[in-house]
Design a protein around this motif. Structure first.
Motif, PDB file in Angstrom:
ATOM      1  N   VAL A 124      78.848 -45.784  29.223  1.00 53.33           N
ATOM      2  CA  VAL A 124      78.635 -47.219  29.021  1.00 53.33           C
ATOM      3  C   VAL A 124      78.936 -47.615  27.581  1.00 53.33           C
ATOM      4  N   LYS A 125      78.474 -46.791  26.651  1.00 50.41           N
ATOM      5  CA  LYS A 125      78.619 -47.113  25.230  1.00 50.41           C
ATOM      6  C   LYS A 125      80.076 -47.066  24.773  1.00 50.41           C
ATOM      7  N   ASN A 126      80.833 -46.088  25.246  1.00 49.49           N
ATOM      8  CA  ASN A 126      82.177 -45.851  24.720  1.00 49.49           C
ATOM      9  C   ASN A 126      83.280 -46.561  25.493  1.00 49.49           C
ATOM     10  N   SER A 127      82.983 -47.034  26.677  1.00 50.81           N
ATOM     11  CA  SER A 127      84.022 -47.663  27.484  1.00 50.81           C
ATOM     12  C   SER A 127      84.305 -49.086  27.004  1.00 50.81           C
ATOM     13  N   THR A 128      85.547 -49.508  27.198  1.00 53.13           N
ATOM     14  CA  THR A 128      85.918 -50.902  26.895  1.00 53.13           C
ATOM     15  C   THR A 128      85.497 -51.857  27.999  1.00 53.13           C
ATOM     16  N   ALA A 129      85.045 -51.309  29.120  1.00 54.14           N
ATOM     17  CA  ALA A 129      84.574 -52.167  30.211  1.00 54.14           C
ATOM     18  C   ALA A 129      83.275 -52.847  29.805  1.00 54.14           C
ATOM     19  N   ARG A 130      83.221 -54.145  29.971  1.00 54.76           N
ATOM     20  CA  ARG A 130      82.027 -54.922  29.639  1.00 54.76           C
ATOM     21  C   ARG A 130      81.263 -55.366  30.882  1.00 54.76           C
ATOM     22  N   SER A 165      86.474 -58.451  30.421  1.00 55.85           N
ATOM     23  CA  SER A 165      86.448 -57.025  30.731  1.00 55.85           C
ATOM     24  C   SER A 165      87.797 -56.606  31.294  1.00 55.85           C
ATOM     25  N   VAL A 166      88.674 -56.128  30.415  1.00 55.25           N
ATOM     26  CA  VAL A 166      90.001 -55.677  30.817  1.00 55.25           C
ATOM     27  C   VAL A 166      90.321 -54.403  30.058  1.00 55.25           C
ATOM     28  N   CYS A 167      91.187 -53.581  30.629  1.00 55.99           N
ATOM     29  CA  CYS A 167      91.692 -52.415  29.924  1.00 55.99           C
ATOM     30  C   CYS A 167      92.764 -52.853  28.931  1.00 55.99           C
ATOM     31  N   THR A 168      93.654 -53.710  29.399  1.00 54.87           N
ATOM     32  CA  THR A 168      94.689 -54.297  28.547  1.00 54.87           C
ATOM     33  C   THR A 168      94.707 -55.790  28.816  1.00 54.87           C
ATOM     34  N   ILE A 222      96.252 -48.767  36.993  1.00 52.21           N
ATOM     35  CA  ILE A 222      97.243 -49.842  36.933  1.00 52.21           C
ATOM     36  C   ILE A 222      96.793 -50.987  36.033  1.00 52.21           C
ATOM     37  N   CYS A 223      95.497 -51.051  35.729  1.00 49.80           N
ATOM     38  CA  CYS A 223      95.013 -52.111  34.843  1.00 49.80           C
ATOM     39  C   CYS A 223      95.292 -51.791  33.374  1.00 49.80           C
ATOM     40  N   CYS A 224      95.688 -50.571  33.101  1.00 53.18           N
ATOM     41  CA  CYS A 224      96.061 -50.182  31.732  1.00 53.18           C
ATOM     42  C   CYS A 224      97.577 -50.126  31.678  1.00 53.18           C
TER      43      CYS A 224
END
Length: 913
Positions: free
Chosen positions: A273-279, A549-552, A569-571
């Motif tokens: 949770v802490k390190n992911s870019t997902a919000r 909340s996006v990868c890219t 595919i979202c990255c």
């Protein structure tokens, strides 16, 4: 995996008990297998003087006390962690059964009893309770009359999905009806594994679909998932991930919360949770399993996350606390429909440990709620034997020194048990009990001869009916609840309906409020997510705006998505569109090619009309060439005026004055024809320009040829020992006429057979349309200008031979230099023309026309005009002519000879006009 192994072991145990029971029929009573111990189960029972008993399984406690490893013999574990919510569910079942017994329209003359057990939210206790329901604690085989002696009609429970799965694998062996009120795991819909399981709560397959639609609604594409380490979490996330993939959305991470606290496993989930870019993170966990994870999130101070909640914890008071709001505020999730249950609040308040000293659950409730110890009671105070975050065995609660008086006021309590504002799962408990009651009612009203069973359309009777006979009515059950909601159980034991979409917000009192912001409806023919238009959403972000909340980030218009190998595919990478291609909308996978007449703009987000390029009059280059052309025409006209004014002088009269005027006319046409190459090409200009140029060249060069032939003959006479007949002026004009007529014939055929046309050249430059003339047949074009080249070669050869005429006669040398300039210009024109494109290609051709025209004008007429205007004394017969010393020194060669000497010693080199 542990749950599956446990279920297999228990299944084998049931099979073994059944086998022992069969063998017991053949043996004497002395050989009958008897239980060595009893299960340690707590609950409520009221089975006396009742026709039927309905069993119940509820998580009144949240866990079992860890077993003492020093004891080798298996013992039934004790429970801890009193669960007010589960206790309310249990009380609701009792209240509902009492309500049904008081009604005259359902099961008249039949009363229902109950036997309810605490599952402690563990699989082992659920299995123990299921076995007790089937066998009793004194029996050696299933007899459906359990330990109360009353006939068991069915079971309500068992709370969590894993608990229901474990219990149903045993109860399903005997087709005993089991109605779930909170177990949403999709695997329970499989009737091959769970033939007798039904439920009044929707399956997770609908909730997972609703979550994906909610994520799409808010534009999130990069989502993390966290699941409980049980059937509920694993199956729920599995279906969710499948639906995310089909919607082209991506999972950033997928972690598991352990059922038994493990620092390593919990830390792994927290780090994700802490390190992911997902919000945005989906939590498929029950409130009891989620509680340790919440403490970890608080401990690590992780904020700026939006949590999507499953129905298991979205309205849980265990999680929805004001102190957790900075971390979990703004959570959005799905809840089963809320309902009001008449009389339930009063029934819940009617609880007191003094009524029954053996009611251990009520005593424990009282002790936990008021933080006191009930006097003269063996019920232990609520102690937490779990390992804390440091990994040490820590008793989080010690025995209270304060004794309960019994005068404590329930009105002063603020806990989940007495909170009837969000009766959702509680209402499902009520409907589960009613499902069994309505099925029993239909069974009891069967008329012999019209029954559903074959052969003979027979009926079943209370209490002597088989479980499968009641299941027939359960599978076709339809009824309307007290609040008007329609319950229909399908062939898979599932129900349809809708979810409330709730958002966590703070009310005016600082408490967490569950604000309804939408609905998700799911029926056989309708799956629809509807958000309230005027609903105010709270987002737990720094800007309090919709989380991103996006990868890219979505690729801007003008770029396209580029796949990153080995990543979701979202990255992706945003790759600029190629020239001539555009992407008009954000996030396009492919760039679209512009039409033939269009090209991409600088931003590559729009197709614009290509720039049409041609040599225009109003640009510097075109304007300069026009000025040069007009200036040349004016110079030629000036020369013509000089020739007209001095037409009788020897220099003008020399070598055919008419041809000189024709050359001047051809030069004017040649210079003016260059202007046909400037400006936007049209059909008429394409047709006229090459033909006009070829005709003017032909006229000019044929006239020069007429002059050069005269010079050539003069030279030959000067070298000859015999007299030579003079050339007649008519012949020179015939040469001009023939040359022009041949040129006209070729030009006519060219225009008739393959005329030039306007052409859009798009190959030379992609960003421009070069508007030019397609010259048509190359063969005709070469033929046209081939005649001119041939005439030019003849002119050059004849004048080159005659260049040795007397020094004071300039015309031969001037024409030679003029033809040299002509050839140099047009020979250098060819590579320059082929190496340029667009309007500069046309400019090169115009420059060649002007250069050759100026060369001929300067070399042929400039010396004569210089003598006529500035050296008039040299414009005489004596000075214009010269002497040729050949065989006879007396031969006088005069360029302006007007007659032949009678003694024939003088030969006219040039026939006078």
């Amino acid at each position: 995996m542990a749950a599956r192994k446990e279920c297999l072991v228990l299944g084998f145990l049931v099979f073994l008990w059944a086998a022992l029971g069969i063998e017991g029929k053949e043996e004497t009573e002395e050989q009958t297998c008897r239980l060595l111990g009893k299960f340690d189960l707590n609950g409520f029972v009221d089975a006396r003087n009742h026709s039927l008993v309905i069993g119940g399984l509820f998580p009144v406690h949240s866990r079992t006390i860890p077993a003492n490893k020093s004891i080798l013999e298996p013992v039934s574990a004790k429970c801890e962690g009193f669960n007010f919510r589960g206790f309310r569910w249990m009380k609701t079942m009792i209240h509902t059964i009492k309500e049904i017994n008081e009604r005259k329209d359902i099961l008249p003359n039949i009363t229902l009893g109950y036997q309810i057990f605490d599952t402690c939210f563990t699989i082992s206790k659920s299995v123990e309770a299921a076995l007790v329901f089937l066998t009793g604690q004194e029996e050696n085989k299933p007899n459906f009359r359990n330990s109360t002696g009353a006939f068991l009609a069915g079971i309500v429970g068992a709370g969590g999905s894993s608990l229901s799965v474990a219990a149903s694998r045993i109860l399903g062996l005997y087709y005993l009806p089991q109605v779930g009120y909170a177990s949403t795991c999709s695997v329970l819909s499989d009737k091959n594994q769970f033939p007798s399981y039904l439920r009044t709560v929707a399956s997770d397959k609908f909730q997972s679909d609703a979550m994906v639609k909610l994520i799409q609604h808010f534009g999130w594409v990069w989502v993390g998932t966290i699941a409980a380490d049980d059937d509920y979490g694993k199956y729920g996330v599995k279906i969710f991930e499948e639906k995310m993939e089909s919607a082209n959305l991506c999972i950033a991470f997928s972690e598991i919360i352990p059922k038994v606290y493990s620092y390593e496993k919990m830390q792994k989930a927290v780090d994700a949770v802490k390190n992911s870019t997902a919000r945005v993170i989906v939590l498929y966990v029950s409130d009891i399993d989620l509680s340790p994870f919440v403490l970890e999130i608080v401990f690590h101070n992780i904020t700026d996350r939006t949590w999507i909640a499953s129905e298991a914890w979205i309205t849980s008071a265990l999680i929805a606390k004001p102190e957790y709001f900075p971390y979990f505020g703004g959570s959005i999730g799905f809840a089963v429909p809320r309902a009001d249950i008449p009389g339930l609040k009063e029934f819940l308040y009617d609880v007191h440990p003094g009524k029954d000293p053996n009611d251990v659950l009520t005593i424990e409730f009282w002790q936990t709620a008021f933080n006191c110890t009930w006097p003269n009671s063996s019920v232990p105070y609520n102690i937490d034997h779990r390992m804390n975050m440091t990994g040490k065995d820590d008793r989080l609660h010690a025995m209270s020194d304060k004794f309960c008086t019994g005068e404590e006021n329930l009105e002063d309590l603020k806990n989940t048990y007495l909170d009837v504002s969000q009766l959702r799962i509680t209402n499902n408990v009520k409907q589960a009990v009613y499902s069994l009651a309505y099925a029993l009612d239909r069974l009891s009203r069967c008329e012999e001869g019209r029954g559903p069973y074959f052969p003979g359309n027979t009926c079943a009777y209370i209490p002597d009916f088989e479980p499968w006979q009641l299941m027939y009515y359960m599978k076709t059950l339809k009824f309307t609840t007290h609040n008007g909601m329609r319950i229909e159980i399908d062939e898979n034991g599932d129900v349809s309906g809708y979810y409330d979409i709730l958002n966590w917000q703070l009310d005016d009192n600082g408490e967490v409020a569950f604000v309804k912001v939408g609905e998700y409806t799911f029926t056989d023919s309708k799956f629809e997510l509807v958000m309230k238009k005027n609903a105010t959403m709270f987002w737990n972000t720094e800007s309090s705006e919709l989380p991103h909340s996006v990868c890219t980030d979505l690729c801007r218009p003008g770029t396209r998505k580029g796949i990153r190998h080995g990543e979701p595919i979202c990255c992706f990478d945003c790759i600029p569109c190629a020239d001539g291609h555009v992407s008009r909308e954000p996030g396009q996978r492919e760039c679209e090619q512009c039409g033939e007449d269009y090209w991409s703009n600088a931003q590559k987000n729009k197709c614009v009309l290509k720039e049409v390029e041609f040599l225009a009059y109003d640009e510097a280059l075109g304007f300069t060439l026009v000025i040069l052309s007009i200036f040349g025409v004016l110079v030629v006209l000036a020369v013509t005026i000089v020739y007209v004014l001095y037409r009788h002088t020897p220099l003008v009269s020399a070598n055919d004055r008419e041809l000189s005027f024709l050359i001047q006319l051809a030069l004017v046409i040649m210079l003016l024809s260059s202007m046909l190459f400037i400006g936007k090409p049209h059909h008429w200009s394409c047709v006229a320009r090459q033909v006009t140029l070829a005709m003017s060249f032909s006229l000019c060069l044929s006239c020069i040829l007429g002059k050069t032939i005269s010079l050539f003959l003069a030279y030959r006479i000067s070298k000859s020992k015999t007299r030579f007949i003079s050339i007649c002026p008519l012949y020179r004009k015939i040469i001009v006429l023939i040359s022009v007529l041949v040129e006209i014939g070729i030009c006519t055929a060219y225009l008739v057979l393959e005329p030039p046309r306007v052409f859009k050249n798009m190959q030379s430059q992609n960003i421009k349309i070069i508007l030019e003339c397609d010259e048509g047949s190359i063969e005709f074009l070469c033929s046209m200008f081939g005649i001119d080249v041939f005439l030019a070669l003849l002119c050059f050869l004849t004048t080159f031979v005659a260049r040795q005429l007397p020094d004071n006669y300039y015309e031969g040398k001037c024409i030679t230099f003029g033809m040299l300039v002509f050839f140099i210009v047009w020979i250098s024109f060819v590579p320059a023309y082929l190496s340029t494109k667009g309007k500069f290609k046309v400019a090169v051709e115009i420059f060649a026309i002007l250069a050759s025209s100026y060369g001929l004008l300067g070399c042929i007429f400039a010396p004569k005009c210089f003598i006529i205007l500035l050296r008039p004394k040299r414009n005489t017969d004596e000075l214009v002519g010269g002497r040729v010393f050949a065989i006879e020194n007396s031969i006088r060669l005069t360029s302006a000879s007007v007659s032949s000497e009678l003694n024939n010693t003088m030969v006219s080199a040039v026939v006078d006009d």
